[in-house]
Motif scaffolding. Structure first.
Motif, PDB file in Angstrom:
ATOM      1  N   UNK A  86       0.816  -1.218   0.000  1.00 10.30           N
ATOM      2  CA  UNK A  86       0.000   0.000   0.000  1.00 10.30           C
ATOM      3  C   UNK A  86       0.851   1.270   0.000  1.00 10.30           C
TER       4      UNK A  86
ATOM      5  N   UNK B 202       2.609   4.920  -0.433  1.00  7.96           N
ATOM      6  CA  UNK B 202       2.190   6.313  -0.341  1.00  7.96           C
ATOM      7  C   UNK B 202       2.403   6.981  -1.700  1.00  7.96           C
ATOM      8  N   UNK B 203       1.552   7.961  -1.990  1.00  2.62           N
ATOM      9  CA  UNK B 203       1.701   8.744  -3.229  1.00  2.62           C
ATOM     10  C   UNK B 203       3.152   9.135  -3.487  1.00  2.62           C
TER      11      UNK B 203
ATOM     12  N   UNK C  27      -2.188   8.646  11.641  1.00  2.00           N
ATOM     13  CA  UNK C  27      -1.948   8.217  10.260  1.00  2.00           C
ATOM     14  C   UNK C  27      -2.860   7.050   9.898  1.00  2.00           C
ATOM     15  N   UNK C  28      -2.940   6.068  10.794  1.00  2.00           N
ATOM     16  CA  UNK C  28      -3.747   4.876  10.522  1.00  2.00           C
ATOM     17  C   UNK C  28      -5.218   5.231  10.360  1.00  2.00           C
TER      18      UNK C  28
ATOM     19  N   UNK D   5      -6.469   7.908   9.242  1.00  2.19           N
ATOM     20  CA  UNK D   5      -6.697   8.506   7.928  1.00  2.19           C
ATOM     21  C   UNK D   5      -6.641   7.469   6.811  1.00  2.19           C
ATOM     22  N   UNK D   6      -6.175   6.272   7.135  1.00  2.58           N
ATOM     23  CA  UNK D   6      -6.055   5.255   6.098  1.00  2.58           C
ATOM     24  C   UNK D   6      -4.684   5.231   5.449  1.00  2.58           C
ATOM     25  N   UNK D   7      -3.683   5.828   6.102  1.00  8.23           N
ATOM     26  CA  UNK D   7      -2.316   5.803   5.584  1.00  8.23           C
ATOM     27  C   UNK D   7      -1.644   4.520   6.096  1.00  8.23           C
TER      28      UNK D   7
ATOM     29  N   UNK E  47       4.761   4.726   5.115  1.00  9.39           N
ATOM     30  CA  UNK E  47       5.006   6.164   5.203  1.00  9.39           C
ATOM     31  C   UNK E  47       6.270   6.474   6.016  1.00  9.39           C
TER      32      UNK E  47
END
Ligand code: ADP
Ligand code: MG
Lengths: 255, 245
Positions: free
Chosen positions: B20, B22-23, B120-121, B123-125, B130
Motif C-alpha cells: 500500500x 504512499x503517493x 496516520x492509521x 486517515x487510512x495511511x 510512510x
C-alpha cells in the motif's frame, strides 16, 4: 448514524469491553462518559477501526465494517475524522501542513484548491495567524483547534474526539466544546466525544452513554442524567460540589 | 523475551513496509528529507572518526614493525586492508547504529506514544510504508558515506605515516597498491548495503512497536542500539565467511 451491537474487546487476558450496544445519531453530539480506565478510549478506537473487536458488529449508516472490502474500508476511513487526546499533530509539519496532509494524501486537488480549503477550515476553528507555526510553538488550545481542523478538512460524516478538552483551562475547554458542537450541527456529522468532564456534559451533551468497567451502565439525555437513580451515574455526576448543588435545585423544583 | 516471535513480527513489518505505497509526490519529499537527515547529516562524524582511526591504524602498524626485513610499505597495505575491509563498513556502521538508529527509534517511538501513528492509521495511511520506506531508500545512499569513510581513513593513515616520519609518501602509496583484490571492494559494499538495511529497519521496529511513554522511548532507543549492533556483528561474521572464506 452508528449502530454498535454487543462488541467485545480483550487484550490478552484482560477483557476490556464486555458487550456494548448502542446507537449514535447524526447531527448530534454523543458523549461517552465514565471514570478513567472504564474503556472509553478502547471503545472509541474500536469505532474508528483501530482495534478490531473479537465479537459484535459496528454499522456505519448501515454498512458493517467487518464485511467491507479493503477498498470500501479505505473509503469509509476517509469519512472519519479523529481528534486525539493529545492532539497528535505531526510535529515535523507546520499547522498548515498538518491540516493539508489528508488532502495531499487522498485527493487530487491542486495546491491552490488545497490552500483554500485549509484556510477555510482554519478560519472555521478561529485560527488565522498560525499557518506557518509548528505544533510545539502554539498553545494546547490552539493545538486542539488545529486537530479539529485536520479532522474536518475532508468533510467527514463521523467525528470522534477523545477527551477533547483534557489539559485545557476551563474557559478554553468550553470554547473547544462549543466549537465541536457547532461543527456537528453545521455539517450534520455523527459526533462521538469521550470525556470525564461533567462541564462538557452540561455544555454540549445530547445523548450520553455512561461506561463502567467495560459495560454500558446507563444511557440517556442530559436532562435524564441529573434525575436518574442509577447509583454509579449519580456518584460520577455528583462527584463535584457544583453538581451536588444543581441536583439540590432539581429536587427543590420538583416539590 | 521471545526472540522467535520478535523475528516473526520484524519480518512481517518489513513485508508491510512495501505494501500500500504512499503517493510518489509525497514519498519523494520524505525520501529527500531522510537522505539529508540520515546520510548527509552523518557525514561530519563519519569523516572525523575515519580520519583518526586511519591515522591510528598506520601508527600502530608502524610501531609494531620492528623487523627491518619487512618493507615499510606494509604500513600503507595494512591501513588499506583494515580500513576497507572492516573499519569503514563495520565499525562505522556500529557508530551509525548509535547515531542514526537512536534517531530513528526515538522519532518513530515519539510518534507512537503521542498517537501520531494512530492519526496516520485513522486517515487510512499505511504508516509503516510512510515512516519506514523512505528510511530504507535513503539508506541506499549510505554506501557513498562509507566510500568517503574509506577515502578519508586511508588519507588519515597517509598523513600520520608520512608526517609522523614512519615512511615516505612513495612507500605508503606502493603499499596501497600491493596485492590489490578488487573483490574486497565488492565485499565491503555488499556488507555496507546489508548493514544499511539493518540500520534502517531494526530501529524502526523498536520505535514502531513500543508501548508506554517518554521514558520508554529512551529505553527503546537503548535496546534498539544493542540489537542493531549485535545483528551487524553477527551478519559481519556470516558474510565474511560466505564471501571471503
Ligand atoms: N493497547 C492496549 N493494550 C492493553 N491494554 C490496554 C490497551 N489500551 C487500553 N488498555 C486497558 O484498557 C483499559 C481501559 O483503558 P481506556 O479505554 O484507555 O480507559 P479510559 O479511556 O476510559 O480512561 C485500561 O485498563 C487499559 O490499561
Ligand atoms: Mg482515555
Amino acid at each position: 448514524m452508528i449502530e454498535v451491537n454487543d462488541i467485545h474487546k480483550s487484550f490478552g487476558d484482560a477483557h476490556i469491553l464486555k458487550g456494548i450496544s448502542t446507537t449514535f445519531e447524526k447531527g448530534k453530539t454523543n458523549l461517552i462518559i465514565g471514570q478513567s480506565g472504564s474503556g472509553k478510549t478502547v471503545f472509541l478506537k474500536c469505532l474508528l477501526g483501530l482495534f478490531t473487536p473479537e465479537a459484535g458488529s459496528i454499522l456505519y449508516d448501515g454498512k458493517d465494517y467487518s464485511t467491507l472490502s479493503e477498498n470500501e474500508k479505505r473509503n469509509l476511513r476517509q469519512e472519519m475524522g479523529m481528534v486525539f487526546q493529545g492532539s497528535a499533530l505531526f510535529d515535523s509539519m507546520t499547522v498548515e501542513g498538518n491540516v493539508k496532509f489528508p488532502l495531499e494524501m487522498f485527493t487530487k486537488q491542486s495546491q491552490s484548491e488545497m490552500r483554500d480549503r485549509v484556510n477555510m477550515v482554519l478560519k472555521r476553528v478561529n485560527l488565522v495567524d498560525a499557518h506557518n507555526k509548528f505544533p510545539a510553538e502554539i498553545s494546547g488550545g490552539m493545538q486542539k483547534r488545529v486537530a479539529i481542523a485536520r479532522a474536518i478538512v475532508m468533510n467527514p460524516k463521523y467525528l470522534f474526539c477523545d477527551e477533547p478538552n483534557s489539559g485545557l483551562d476551563p474557559k478554553t475547554a468550553i470554547l473547544i466544546d462549543d466549537l465541536i458542537k457547532e461543527i456537528t450541527e453545521e455539517y450534520n456529522i455523527t459526533t462521538i466525544i469521550n470525556t470525564h468532564d461533567m462541564n462538557s456534559v452540561m455544555q454540549i451533551g445530547e445523548k450520553i452513554l455512561f461506561l463502567k468497567d467495560g459495560l454500558k451502565e446507563w444511557e440517556g439525555t442530559k436532562n435524564e442524567i441529573f434525575k436518574t437513580d442509577n447509583e454509579a451515574v449519580t456518584n460520577f455526576v455528583y462527584s463535584s460540589d457544583l453538581f451536588k448543588k444543581v441536583r439540590q435545585m432539581y429536587i427543590e423544583e420538583r416539590h | 523475551m521471545n526472540y522467535l516471535a520478535s523475528i516473526g513480527s520484524y519480518s512481517m513489518m518489513v513485508v508491510e513496509v512495501f505494501r500500500k505505497p504512499t503517493k510518489w509526490r509525497i514519498m519523494k519529499s520524505l525520501i529527500l528529507k531522510e537522505i539529508d537527515e540520515l546520510v548527509y547529516g552523518s557525514l561530519g562524524i563519519i569523516i572525523f572518526i575515519s580520519f583518526f582511526i586511519g591515522a591510528v591504524v598506520a601508527i600502530q602498524t608502524a610501531l609494531n614493525l620492528t623487523n627491518p626485513i619487512i618493507p615499510r610499505s606494509l604500513i600503507g597495505f595494512a591501513t588499506r586492508q583494515s580500513v576497507i575491509l572492516e573499519f569503514a563498513p563495520t565499525f562505522v556502521s556500529i557508530i551509525m547504529a548509535g547515531k542514526v538508529g537512536s534517531y530513528i527509534t526515538s522519532s518513530i517511538g515519539t510518534m507512537r506514544v503521542t498517537e501520531q501513528i494512530d492519526a496516520l492509521e485513522v486517515m487510512g495511511v499505511n504508516s509503516l510504508n510512510y515512516l519506514v520506506f523512505p528510511k530504507i531508500i535513503a539508506m541506499l545512499f549510505y554506501p557513498f558515506a562509507i566510500a568517503i569513510s574509506m577515502y578519508v581513513g586511508i588519507f588519515g593513515g597517509w598523513l600520520a605515516g608520512v608526517f609522523g616520519g614512519f615512511l615516505t609518501s612513495a612507500d605508503f602509496v606502493a603499499g596501497l597498491q600491493t596485492d590489490f583484490v578488487p573483490f574486497h571492494i565488492a565485499y565491503a559494499f555488499i556488507k555496507t548495503l546489508i548493514f544499511a538495511f539493518i540500520i534502517a529497519t531494526i530501529p524502526s521496529f523498536h520505535g514502531f512497536y513500543m508501548k508506554g511513554g517518554a521514558l520508554e522511548v529512551g529505553k527503546a532507543s537503548t535496546t534498539s542500539f544493542v540489537w542493531t549492533s549485535v545483528v551487524i556483528i553477527i551478519l559481519n561474521y556470516i558474510l565474511t565467511q560466505l564471501l571471503l572464506g
